[in-house]
Design a protein around this motif. Structure first.
Motif, mmCIF file in Angstrom:
data_model
loop_
_atom_site.group_PDB
_atom_site.id
_atom_site.type_symbol
_atom_site.label_atom_id
_atom_site.label_comp_id
_atom_site.label_asym_id
_atom_site.label_seq_id
_atom_site.Cartn_x
_atom_site.Cartn_y
_atom_site.Cartn_z
ATOM 1 N N LEU A 126 5.815 -35.806 -20.976
ATOM 2 C CA LEU A 126 5.426 -37.271 -21.333
ATOM 3 C C LEU A 126 6.326 -38.116 -21.715
ATOM 4 O O LEU A 126 6.522 -39.469 -21.224
ATOM 5 C CB LEU A 126 4.119 -37.216 -22.309
ATOM 6 C CG LEU A 126 2.647 -36.876 -21.535
ATOM 7 C CD1 LEU A 126 1.790 -37.161 -22.759
ATOM 8 C CD2 LEU A 126 2.263 -37.558 -20.672
ATOM 9 N N ARG A 127 7.176 -37.500 -22.817
ATOM 10 C CA ARG A 127 8.226 -38.609 -23.317
ATOM 11 C C ARG A 127 9.251 -38.980 -22.233
ATOM 12 O O ARG A 127 9.296 -40.294 -22.174
ATOM 13 C CB ARG A 127 8.996 -37.814 -24.298
ATOM 14 C CG ARG A 127 8.404 -38.334 -25.713
ATOM 15 C CD ARG A 127 9.593 -37.656 -26.873
ATOM 16 N NE ARG A 127 8.912 -36.573 -27.662
ATOM 17 C CZ ARG A 127 9.068 -35.267 -27.780
ATOM 18 N NH1 ARG A 127 10.015 -34.676 -27.058
ATOM 19 N NH2 ARG A 127 8.483 -34.454 -28.244
ATOM 20 N N LEU A 152 7.515 -41.203 -19.526
ATOM 21 C CA LEU A 152 7.244 -42.742 -20.203
ATOM 22 C C LEU A 152 8.779 -43.412 -20.295
ATOM 23 O O LEU A 152 8.824 -44.604 -20.037
ATOM 24 C CB LEU A 152 6.414 -42.644 -21.336
ATOM 25 C CG LEU A 152 5.242 -42.096 -21.490
ATOM 26 C CD1 LEU A 152 4.626 -41.943 -22.513
ATOM 27 C CD2 LEU A 152 4.277 -43.067 -20.288
ATOM 28 N N LYS A 153 9.647 -42.634 -20.342
ATOM 29 C CA LYS A 153 10.981 -43.172 -20.669
ATOM 30 C C LYS A 153 11.572 -43.717 -19.302
ATOM 31 O O LYS A 153 12.016 -44.909 -19.056
ATOM 32 C CB LYS A 153 11.880 -42.177 -21.101
ATOM 33 C CG LYS A 153 13.231 -42.688 -21.707
ATOM 34 C CD LYS A 153 14.014 -41.513 -22.349
ATOM 35 C CE LYS A 153 15.467 -42.101 -22.724
ATOM 36 N NZ LYS A 153 16.330 -40.749 -23.248
ATOM 37 N N PHE A 213 5.118 -53.590 -23.949
ATOM 38 C CA PHE A 213 6.311 -52.538 -24.017
ATOM 39 C C PHE A 213 6.219 -51.612 -25.141
ATOM 40 O O PHE A 213 6.937 -50.603 -25.184
ATOM 41 C CB PHE A 213 7.583 -53.473 -23.674
ATOM 42 C CG PHE A 213 7.837 -53.728 -22.407
ATOM 43 C CD1 PHE A 213 7.779 -55.089 -22.274
ATOM 44 C CD2 PHE A 213 8.065 -52.841 -21.336
ATOM 45 C CE1 PHE A 213 7.759 -55.628 -20.866
ATOM 46 C CE2 PHE A 213 8.259 -53.345 -19.956
ATOM 47 C CZ PHE A 213 8.173 -54.786 -19.725
ATOM 48 N N PHE A 254 4.256 -49.785 -25.985
ATOM 49 C CA PHE A 254 3.588 -48.286 -25.397
ATOM 50 C C PHE A 254 4.722 -47.599 -25.204
ATOM 51 O O PHE A 254 4.501 -46.094 -25.288
ATOM 52 C CB PHE A 254 2.550 -48.598 -24.541
ATOM 53 C CG PHE A 254 2.062 -47.377 -24.008
ATOM 54 C CD1 PHE A 254 2.332 -46.783 -22.874
ATOM 55 C CD2 PHE A 254 1.362 -46.673 -25.062
ATOM 56 C CE1 PHE A 254 1.830 -45.621 -22.544
ATOM 57 C CE2 PHE A 254 0.636 -45.366 -24.507
ATOM 58 C CZ PHE A 254 1.216 -44.806 -23.170
ATOM 59 N N PHE A 255 5.777 -47.866 -24.656
ATOM 60 C CA PHE A 255 6.699 -47.089 -23.843
ATOM 61 C C PHE A 255 7.968 -46.627 -24.750
ATOM 62 O O PHE A 255 8.650 -46.190 -24.335
ATOM 63 C CB PHE A 255 7.287 -47.734 -22.658
ATOM 64 C CG PHE A 255 6.312 -47.943 -21.769
ATOM 65 C CD1 PHE A 255 5.680 -46.894 -20.927
ATOM 66 C CD2 PHE A 255 5.676 -49.291 -21.569
ATOM 67 C CE1 PHE A 255 4.712 -47.165 -19.817
ATOM 68 C CE2 PHE A 255 4.753 -49.427 -20.563
ATOM 69 C CZ PHE A 255 4.367 -48.480 -19.817
ATOM 70 N N SER A 256 7.513 -46.675 -26.104
ATOM 71 C CA SER A 256 8.408 -45.968 -27.187
ATOM 72 C C SER A 256 8.356 -44.563 -26.926
ATOM 73 O O SER A 256 7.435 -44.059 -26.434
ATOM 74 C CB SER A 256 7.753 -46.281 -28.577
ATOM 75 O OG SER A 256 8.170 -45.370 -29.405
ATOM 76 N N THR A 257 9.535 -43.927 -27.194
ATOM 77 C CA THR A 257 9.647 -42.348 -27.070
ATOM 78 C C THR A 257 8.816 -41.707 -28.238
ATOM 79 O O THR A 257 8.989 -40.484 -28.228
ATOM 80 C CB THR A 257 11.230 -41.951 -27.074
ATOM 81 O OG1 THR A 257 11.613 -42.396 -27.961
ATOM 82 C CG2 THR A 257 11.694 -42.383 -25.632
ATOM 83 N N VAL A 291 2.568 -41.923 -28.118
ATOM 84 C CA VAL A 291 1.896 -41.234 -26.838
ATOM 85 C C VAL A 291 0.536 -40.833 -27.477
ATOM 86 O O VAL A 291 -0.503 -40.955 -26.743
ATOM 87 C CB VAL A 291 2.590 -39.935 -26.634
ATOM 88 C CG1 VAL A 291 2.036 -39.057 -25.701
ATOM 89 C CG2 VAL A 291 4.152 -40.409 -26.109
ATOM 90 N N VAL A 322 9.499 -44.525 -16.855
ATOM 91 C CA VAL A 322 8.823 -45.798 -16.477
ATOM 92 C C VAL A 322 9.370 -47.021 -16.981
ATOM 93 O O VAL A 322 9.569 -48.014 -16.670
ATOM 94 C CB VAL A 322 7.351 -45.405 -16.750
ATOM 95 C CG1 VAL A 322 6.606 -46.760 -16.434
ATOM 96 C CG2 VAL A 322 6.731 -44.283 -15.902
ATOM 97 N N ARG A 323 9.688 -46.723 -18.436
ATOM 98 C CA ARG A 323 10.101 -47.958 -19.049
ATOM 99 C C ARG A 323 11.279 -48.380 -18.419
ATOM 100 O O ARG A 323 11.686 -49.763 -18.394
ATOM 101 C CB ARG A 323 10.450 -47.567 -20.625
ATOM 102 C CG ARG A 323 10.855 -48.799 -21.235
ATOM 103 C CD ARG A 323 11.151 -48.415 -22.772
ATOM 104 N NE ARG A 323 11.768 -47.180 -23.035
ATOM 105 C CZ ARG A 323 12.417 -46.678 -24.113
ATOM 106 N NH1 ARG A 323 11.616 -47.429 -25.204
ATOM 107 N NH2 ARG A 323 12.908 -45.922 -24.514
ATOM 108 N N ARG A 372 4.605 -32.581 -24.159
ATOM 109 C CA ARG A 372 5.212 -33.758 -25.089
ATOM 110 C C ARG A 372 6.736 -34.050 -24.620
ATOM 111 O O ARG A 372 6.705 -35.361 -24.219
ATOM 112 C CB ARG A 372 5.230 -33.120 -26.547
ATOM 113 C CG ARG A 372 4.084 -33.449 -27.443
ATOM 114 C CD ARG A 372 4.352 -33.135 -28.663
ATOM 115 N NE ARG A 372 3.289 -33.187 -29.552
ATOM 116 C CZ ARG A 372 2.982 -32.443 -30.809
ATOM 117 N NH1 ARG A 372 4.059 -31.860 -31.162
ATOM 118 N NH2 ARG A 372 2.146 -32.658 -31.427
ATOM 119 N N ASP A 386 6.546 -39.853 -30.563
ATOM 120 C CA ASP A 386 5.210 -39.043 -30.056
ATOM 121 C C ASP A 386 4.006 -39.936 -30.795
ATOM 122 O O ASP A 386 2.909 -39.979 -30.072
ATOM 123 C CB ASP A 386 5.373 -38.007 -30.816
ATOM 124 C CG ASP A 386 5.968 -36.815 -30.081
ATOM 125 O OD1 ASP A 386 6.240 -37.074 -28.882
ATOM 126 O OD2 ASP A 386 6.478 -35.717 -30.428
#
Lengths: 134, 196
Positions: free
Chosen positions: B185-186, B189-190, A4, A6-9, A14, B192-193, B182, A11
Motif C-alpha cells: 500500500l505504501r 500510494l507513493k 494530497f 492522504f498520499f503520505s507514506t 493509510v 500514485v502520488r 502495508r 501508515d
C-alpha cells in the motif's frame, strides 16, 4: 483539488483511509433493521419443517412402539393357536400301524431288490438261509 | 439501541451484571430456546460481526449477506457451544467462515467476469470520492488475504493470532501478510502520488 495529505507514506494515513473505506453503516435504524432480518431468518429456522418434524418425533415413536407391541402380541397369539391346533389334530388322528401303510405289492418288490443286490437266487441254500435270517 | 433493555431470563438467571449484559447468561438462555436472548446477542455483536465480514468480502451487500448467514450458522450450532468459552471469538470465526464461503461462491460464479477493481464499500456521503477511489485502486493490488488481514488488524484491531484463527492461517502468516500488505500500500500510494 485532490487532498494530497492522504498520499503520505505514513501508515497512520493509510489506516485512516482504510477506516473511512471500511466504516460500518452509522445509525441505529440500519442496525435495528439488520437485526430484524437476522431474527426473521432465525425464526424461519425455528419454524422450519424439521422443527415441526421434531415436534412429532416423540408421539410418532410412541405410536410406532405401540403398533409393534400390538403386532407382536397378535403374531404370538396366532402362532400359539397354530401350535395348539397342530397338537390337537395330532392327538385326535387315529394311529396307523406302519406295517399296514406298506402296500403288499411293495413287500415283494423289496424282497426282489434285496435278492438282486446280494446276488442271491432262491434256489441257493445260502440265500435261503440269509432270507430266513431276515 | 436496545442494549439497555432488560430481558426476563428463565431459571433465575440475570441478563445484566454491573450494567453490562451478562453474555454467558444470554448464551445459556439462547441455548434453552429463548429467542429474545439470541436477539440480544445479535444486538451486542452485529457491528463487530459486520466489520469482520466486511474485511473479507468485497462489498457492503456481501458483508450483510455474510452477517446474516453467520448468525444463522451460529444459531444452528449454538447447542455445541460451551458457554464458558468467549462467545465473540467463536462467533467471529463463524462470520469469517461465512464470508470466506461467500467469496469462494462469488469467485466460482464470476470466474468469467472478474471485476476490474474492488467495488465500492458502504458509502458514507461525507467521505471524499477521490480518496476512496485511490485507496480502492491500491487495494486491488493486494491479494484477498492481504486485504483481509490489513483491514482486520489496522481497522478492527484484531491480533495476529485472532486473525490467523479466523482466516484459518498460522499466526506467522497473518503477520507476514500484514507486513507485505502495508509495504504494498505504501509503495502503491507513493507511486500514485508521484504520478500526480
Amino acid at each position: 483539488m485532490t487532498d494530497f495529505r492522504f498520499f503520505s507514506t505514513d501508515d497512520d494515513e493509510v489506516v485512516r483511509g482504510l477506516r473511512s473505506l471500511y466504516a460500518a453503516p452509522a445509525g441505529d435504524a440500519y442496525w435495528n433493521e439488520l437485526e430484524s432480518r437476522i431474527m426473521a431468518r432465525v425464526a424461519d429456522v425455528e419454524l422450519g419443517w424439521w422443527t415441526e418434524l421434531d415436534r412429532w418425533v416423540r408421539p410418532a415413536l410412541l405410536a410406532a412402539a405401540a403398533l409393534l407391541l400390538t403386532a407382536g402380541i397378535a403374531m404370538f397369539r396366532a402362532h400359539q393357536d397354530e401350535s395348539d391346533l397342530a397338537v390337537e389334530s395330532m392327538l385326535a388322528s387315529p394311529s396307523v400301524p406302519v406295517s399296514t401303510a406298506v402296500r403288499p405289492a411293495l413287500e415283494s418288490d423289496r424282497e426282489a431288490r434285496i435278492r438282486y443286490l446280494f446276488g442271491c437266487n432262491n434256489q441257493e441254500p445260502s440265500c435261503s438261509a440269509q432270507n430266513s435270517k431276515r | 439501541m436496545t442494549a439497555a433493555t432488560t430481558i426476563e431470563l428463565p431459571y433465575g438467571m440475570t441478563s445484566f451484571s454491573d450494567g453490562k449484559p451478562d453474555e454467558k447468561a444470554l448464551v445459556i438462555a439462547a441455548q434453552r430456546g429463548l429467542s429474545e436472548a439470541f436477539a440480544q446477542l445479535v444486538r451486542l455483536h452485529q457491528r463487530r460481526a459486520y466489520a469482520v465480514c466486511r474485511a473479507i468480502v468485497l462489498t457492503h451487500e456481501d458483508a450483510e449477506d455474510a452477517v446474516q448467514e453467520g448468525f444463522l450458522h451460529a444459531f444452528k450450532a449454538l447447542d455445541r457451544f460451551l458457554p464458558d468459552q468467549p462467545f465473540g471469538a467463536w462467533l467471529y470465526r463463524i462470520m469469517a467462515n461465512a464470508s470466506l464461503d461467500l467469496v469462494r461462491r462469488r469467485k466460482v460464479r464470476d470466474a468469467d467476469e472478474l471485476p476490474e477493481a474492488i467495488p465500492m464499500p458502504f458509502r458514507d456521503p461525507g467521505e471524499s470520492d477521490e480518496l476512496r477511489r485511490r485507496l480502492n485502486l491500491a487495494l486491488t493490488k493486494l491479494t484477498d488475504r492481504q486485504r483481509s488481514v490489513i483491514v482486520l488488524h489496522d481497522v478492527e484491531g484484531f491480533t495476529h493470532g485472532e486473525i490467523g484463527e479466523m482466516l484459518g492461517i498460522p499466526e506467522g502468516t497473518a503477520r507476514s501478510d500484514l507486513h507485505h500488505a502495508r509495504a504494498s500500500l505504501r509503495k502503491i500510494l507513493k507511486d500514485v502520488r508521484s504520478d500526480l
